[in-house]
Structure formats: structure tokens, C-alpha cells
Design an enzyme around this catalytic site. Structure first.
Site, PDB file in Angstrom:
ATOM      1  N   TYR A  40      -3.700   8.037  30.963  1.00  9.23           N
ATOM      2  CA  TYR A  40      -3.068   6.874  30.339  1.00  9.23           C
ATOM      3  C   TYR A  40      -3.762   5.580  30.764  1.00  9.23           C
ATOM      4  CZ  TYR A  40       0.749   3.807  28.782  1.00  9.23           C
ATOM      5  OH  TYR A  40       1.491   2.846  28.166  1.00  9.23           O
ATOM      6  N   SER A 100      -0.729  -2.142  28.001  1.00  8.64           N
ATOM      7  CA  SER A 100       0.098  -1.952  29.192  1.00  8.64           C
ATOM      8  C   SER A 100      -0.541  -2.673  30.363  1.00  8.64           C
ATOM      9  CB  SER A 100       0.239  -0.459  29.524  1.00  8.64           C
ATOM     10  OG  SER A 100       0.796  -0.280  30.821  1.00  8.64           O
TER      11      SER A 100
END
Length: 259
Positions: free
Chosen positions: A145, A132
Site C-alpha cells: 500500500y 494517503s
């Protein structure tokens, strides 16, 4: 053969459409699924097979080191044979602090350790990490995350450099912007028309292209490359103002996705 090592097949399936994207990513490869829930694995395997692609599954807790090595051996003996697994695609898409130690990074590390030696021996293989853009630019409200993504990015960066002198074995890291899946449902930025969420199919297609070209790093969309430049030349105070102006500073306030 391609190995999809999933922390939770149902979560990955619902969010990213595993069967369809797996076939799109690797249409001419056999696919091996790893996961903890046999019912989900079986359903996903049957769906992939209906698309005309060979698929097998193994029940495996990818957060358990010994189980990963045991199942890796089973894959080599029962399915792959002497040709080896030529492409490993670890994935664990869950936003939860409990997965910091046994989540994305752990999955990536252990599956790589399990299959890389044979790849090096055969001089044929590819490690793919669908990461990501938050690995490079963290946001408030997603500390767990962002931490796992940043650590896995560092792992892949080191691995990629280490493979430079290893013929036939390559690594690709994909850093997409916000993708339109259930995982980050409700996340809002200030200019959605300027930075619209990516479609999973777009990420899959561009990943295929990057693997085929042995591209080490792919940022999606291309405008994310500007982010790398800005972080390299601007002071932290300026970056904070950009975060506030773009809305990324408060984008998780409306978050309703999966935790």
C-alpha cells in the site's frame, strides 16, 4: 463531467460510500463511473441518480491500458461530447500486492493519459488524486500500500509542476490520515484521542474546498504538516523512535481490514 475510475466499485462503495461522497464532491456535475463489475456499477449508478445527479457507467478494467483508452473514447463520443471531461478522480482502494503494477498508480497514470490531452486542448480540467499520508511516511505491515501511494504521490507532484504553464488545467493531491473505513479496520495507534480517524465526509468536504481553490496539496488533518517538517530535519534514528512512541510501528498488528 466528473470521471470516477474505480479499480473495484464494490470495495470503494462499501469503504468510502461512493454514491454519497460522489454527489457531495460534485453536486453540479454529471458523474461517470468506471469499474470491472457491471452489477456493482449499475447499483451505484442507480443510487446516485436517485439523489438527482446525472450518472452513467462504463464497464472497464482500469488495469488494462487498451481498455482504458477504448472506454475513454467511448465516454467522449457517447456522453461528454465536445465539452470534454473537466474533472478526473481516479481511485483504487485495495491493499494487495497484486495491484502494485495494475492498481492505484496504473489507474492514475492511464486515466490521466487518456483525458489530459483534451483538457489541455480546451484549457479546462482538473486531475484529483485522493492518496494517503502514508505516501510520505510509511509504516510496517503495509509495504504494498505504501509503495503504491508513494509512487502515485511522485507522479502527481511531477504532473502538478508540469501544469504550471497550462492555463485552466490543475491538479490536486489529497493526503488524509487514517480514515474510518473498512479498508483499515482494526488498525490501532497509541493515542487515538489525539489523532482520531477522519470521517469520510470530512475528507470529501475538504477535497471539494481544495479543488475549488486549485490547491495543489492538502494534508488532513493540518497536524500532518508537522510530519513533513520532522522528516525534513530529523535523522532516521529519531524518526524511528517517534514511530515506536506513537504506536505507528505496531499499528498494523491488529489489522482486520480488507486486503
Amino acid at each position: 463531467l466528473c470521471l470516477l475510475a474505480l479499480e473495484n466499485v464494490r470495495a470503494f462503495n462499501v469503504g468510502m460510500g461512493t454514491p454519497h461522497l460522489a454527489v457531495l464532491l460534485f453536486p453540479k456535475r454529471g458523474i461517470i463511473l468506471w469499474g470491472r463489475t457491471e452489477k456493482c456499477l449499475k447499483e451505484t449508478t442507480e443510487e446516485i441518480r436517485t439523489m438527482g445527479t446525472e450518472c452513467h457507467y462504463f464497464v472497464c478494467d482500469v488495469g488494462n491500458r487498451e481498455e482504458v483508452y477504448q472506454q475513454a473514447k467511448a465516454v467522449r463520443e457517447k456522453v461528454v461530447g465536445r465539452n470534454g471531461t473537466t474533472l478526473v478522480f481516479p481511485g483504487a482502494g485495495i491493499r494487495a500486492a497484486s495491484l502494485l503494477n495494475k492498481g492505484f498508480l496504473f489507474t492514475l497514470l492511464q486515466t490521466t493519459k487518456a483525458f489530459l490531452p483534451r483538457m489541455l486542448e480546451l484549457q479546462n480540467g482538473h486531475i484529483v488524486c485522493l492518496n494517503s499520508v502514508l505516501a510520505l511516511s510509511a509504516i510496517p505491515g503495509a509495504i504494498d500500500y505504501c509503495t503504491s501511494k508513494a509512487s502515485s504521490f511522485a507522479f502527481m507532484e511531477s504532473l502538478t509542476l508540469g501544469l504550471l504553464d497550462c492555463p485552466g488545467v490543475n491538479a490536486t493531491t489529497v493526503l488524509p490520515f487514517h480514515t474510518s473505513t473498512e479498508m483499515f479496520q482494526g488498525m490501532r495507534i497509541r493515542f487515538p484521542k489525539l489523532f482520531p480517524p477522519l470521517k469520510p465526509e470530512t475528507v470529501a468536504r475538504r477535497t471539494v474546498e481544495a479543488v475549488q481553490m486549485n490547491q495543489a496539496l492538502l494534508l488532513l488533518p493540518w497536524t500532518m504538516n508537522i510530519l513533513v517538517i520532522l522528516k525534513s530535519i530529523l535523522p532516521q534514528s529519531a524518526l524511528e523512535e517517534i514511530h515506536k512512541f506513537s504506536g505507528s510501528y505496531t499499528c498494523m498488528n491488529t489489522f482486520k481490514g480488507r486486503t
